[in-house]
Design a protein around this motif. Sequence first.
Motif, mmCIF file in Angstrom:
data_model
loop_
_atom_site.group_PDB
_atom_site.id
_atom_site.type_symbol
_atom_site.label_atom_id
_atom_site.label_comp_id
_atom_site.label_asym_id
_atom_site.label_seq_id
_atom_site.Cartn_x
_atom_site.Cartn_y
_atom_site.Cartn_z
ATOM 1 N N ALA A 155 0.808 -1.247 -0.005
ATOM 2 C CA ALA A 155 0.151 -0.027 0.006
ATOM 3 C C ALA A 155 0.775 1.362 -0.135
ATOM 4 O O ALA A 155 0.688 2.301 -0.563
ATOM 5 N N PHE A 156 1.877 1.008 0.884
ATOM 6 C CA PHE A 156 2.828 2.327 0.759
ATOM 7 C C PHE A 156 3.374 2.701 -0.706
ATOM 8 O O PHE A 156 3.525 3.744 -1.357
ATOM 9 N N THR A 157 3.877 1.275 -1.415
ATOM 10 C CA THR A 157 4.345 1.561 -2.663
ATOM 11 C C THR A 157 3.214 2.259 -3.559
ATOM 12 O O THR A 157 3.429 3.104 -4.496
ATOM 13 N N VAL A 158 1.891 1.763 -3.412
ATOM 14 C CA VAL A 158 0.900 2.519 -4.239
ATOM 15 C C VAL A 158 0.785 3.654 -4.070
ATOM 16 O O VAL A 158 0.420 4.718 -4.803
ATOM 17 N N ARG A 159 0.655 4.235 -2.947
ATOM 18 C CA ARG A 159 0.693 5.690 -2.349
ATOM 19 C C ARG A 159 1.627 6.457 -3.082
ATOM 20 O O ARG A 159 1.794 7.705 -3.628
ATOM 21 N N ILE A 160 2.939 5.926 -3.213
ATOM 22 C CA ILE A 160 4.184 6.602 -3.728
ATOM 23 C C ILE A 160 3.864 6.655 -5.226
ATOM 24 O O ILE A 160 4.030 7.808 -5.978
ATOM 25 N N LEU A 161 3.481 5.386 -6.028
ATOM 26 C CA LEU A 161 3.144 5.707 -7.393
ATOM 27 C C LEU A 161 2.079 6.714 -7.561
ATOM 28 O O LEU A 161 2.026 7.239 -8.517
ATOM 29 N N ARG A 162 0.829 6.706 -6.619
ATOM 30 C CA ARG A 162 -0.090 7.406 -6.953
ATOM 31 C C ARG A 162 0.277 8.961 -7.032
ATOM 32 O O ARG A 162 0.007 9.990 -7.756
ATOM 33 N N GLY A 163 1.164 9.294 -6.028
ATOM 34 C CA GLY A 163 1.947 10.807 -6.054
ATOM 35 C C GLY A 163 2.585 10.918 -7.569
ATOM 36 O O GLY A 163 2.736 12.228 -7.542
ATOM 37 N N GLN A 164 2.842 9.994 -8.306
ATOM 38 C CA GLN A 164 3.410 10.066 -9.330
ATOM 39 C C GLN A 164 2.591 10.174 -10.467
ATOM 40 O O GLN A 164 3.024 10.270 -11.706
ATOM 41 N N GLY A 165 1.294 9.990 -10.205
ATOM 42 C CA GLY A 165 0.110 10.157 -11.212
ATOM 43 C C GLY A 165 -0.060 8.654 -11.815
ATOM 44 O O GLY A 165 -1.055 8.670 -12.614
ATOM 45 N N HIS A 166 0.317 7.594 -11.032
ATOM 46 C CA HIS A 166 0.015 6.395 -11.558
ATOM 47 C C HIS A 166 -1.231 5.744 -10.652
ATOM 48 O O HIS A 166 -1.095 5.925 -9.581
ATOM 49 N N VAL A 167 -2.040 5.119 -11.500
ATOM 50 C CA VAL A 167 -3.124 4.514 -10.596
ATOM 51 C C VAL A 167 -2.845 3.003 -10.760
ATOM 52 O O VAL A 167 -2.895 2.300 -11.934
ATOM 53 N N THR A 168 -2.523 2.279 -9.387
ATOM 54 C CA THR A 168 -2.354 0.860 -9.715
ATOM 55 C C THR A 168 -3.690 0.338 -9.827
ATOM 56 O O THR A 168 -4.786 0.312 -9.019
ATOM 57 N N THR A 169 -3.530 -1.047 -10.639
ATOM 58 C CA THR A 169 -4.708 -1.671 -10.960
ATOM 59 C C THR A 169 -4.640 -3.108 -10.099
ATOM 60 O O THR A 169 -3.561 -3.486 -9.695
ATOM 61 N N ARG A 170 -5.731 -3.649 -10.255
ATOM 62 C CA ARG A 170 -5.949 -5.144 -9.500
ATOM 63 C C ARG A 170 -4.986 -5.950 -10.027
ATOM 64 O O ARG A 170 -4.268 -6.649 -9.575
ATOM 65 N N ASP A 171 -4.981 -6.076 -11.335
ATOM 66 C CA ASP A 171 -3.651 -7.002 -11.988
ATOM 67 C C ASP A 171 -2.191 -6.665 -11.646
ATOM 68 O O ASP A 171 -1.745 -7.582 -11.301
ATOM 69 N N GLU A 172 -1.960 -5.423 -11.299
ATOM 70 C CA GLU A 172 -0.596 -5.026 -10.908
ATOM 71 C C GLU A 172 -0.606 -5.670 -9.341
ATOM 72 O O GLU A 172 0.660 -6.055 -8.950
ATOM 73 N N VAL A 173 -1.728 -5.344 -8.639
ATOM 74 C CA VAL A 173 -1.684 -5.687 -7.288
ATOM 75 C C VAL A 173 -1.432 -7.355 -7.186
ATOM 76 O O VAL A 173 -0.525 -7.880 -6.471
ATOM 77 N N LEU A 174 -2.078 -7.918 -8.053
ATOM 78 C CA LEU A 174 -1.924 -9.433 -8.246
ATOM 79 C C LEU A 174 -0.601 -10.001 -8.627
ATOM 80 O O LEU A 174 0.041 -11.095 -8.034
ATOM 81 N N HIS A 175 0.015 -8.978 -9.368
ATOM 82 C CA HIS A 175 1.462 -9.514 -9.697
ATOM 83 C C HIS A 175 2.445 -9.382 -8.606
ATOM 84 O O HIS A 175 3.541 -9.858 -8.444
ATOM 85 N N MET A 176 1.905 -8.225 -7.745
ATOM 86 C CA MET A 176 3.031 -8.071 -6.491
ATOM 87 C C MET A 176 2.961 -9.414 -5.533
ATOM 88 O O MET A 176 3.996 -9.310 -4.887
ATOM 89 N N GLN A 177 1.786 -10.093 -5.643
ATOM 90 C CA GLN A 177 2.099 -11.170 -4.770
ATOM 91 C C GLN A 177 3.161 -12.277 -5.133
ATOM 92 O O GLN A 177 3.411 -13.154 -4.269
#
Length: 62
Positions: A20-42
């Motif tokens: 979630a911390f990583t997602v917040r950092i990416l969001r600050g750079q304008g990227h919206v993390t998708t469910r597929d990306e989250v599944l890839h993180m696993q």
Amino acid sequence: MTKQLKGLYDPRTGDAGLAAFTVRILRGQGHVTTRDEVLHMQEDIGRDWTEEEIDYILAANG
């Protein structure tokens, strides 16, 4: 992600908290993390996320 990073890794939220911390950092750079990306993180943690963890991580998009 099994290595505990001082100041970033919170044992209460575990790997999902770090993701979630990583997602917040990416969001600050304008990227919206998708469910597929989250599944890839696993792949990094060696197990599947629970639905609760996925929801928690995606909520970090804001």
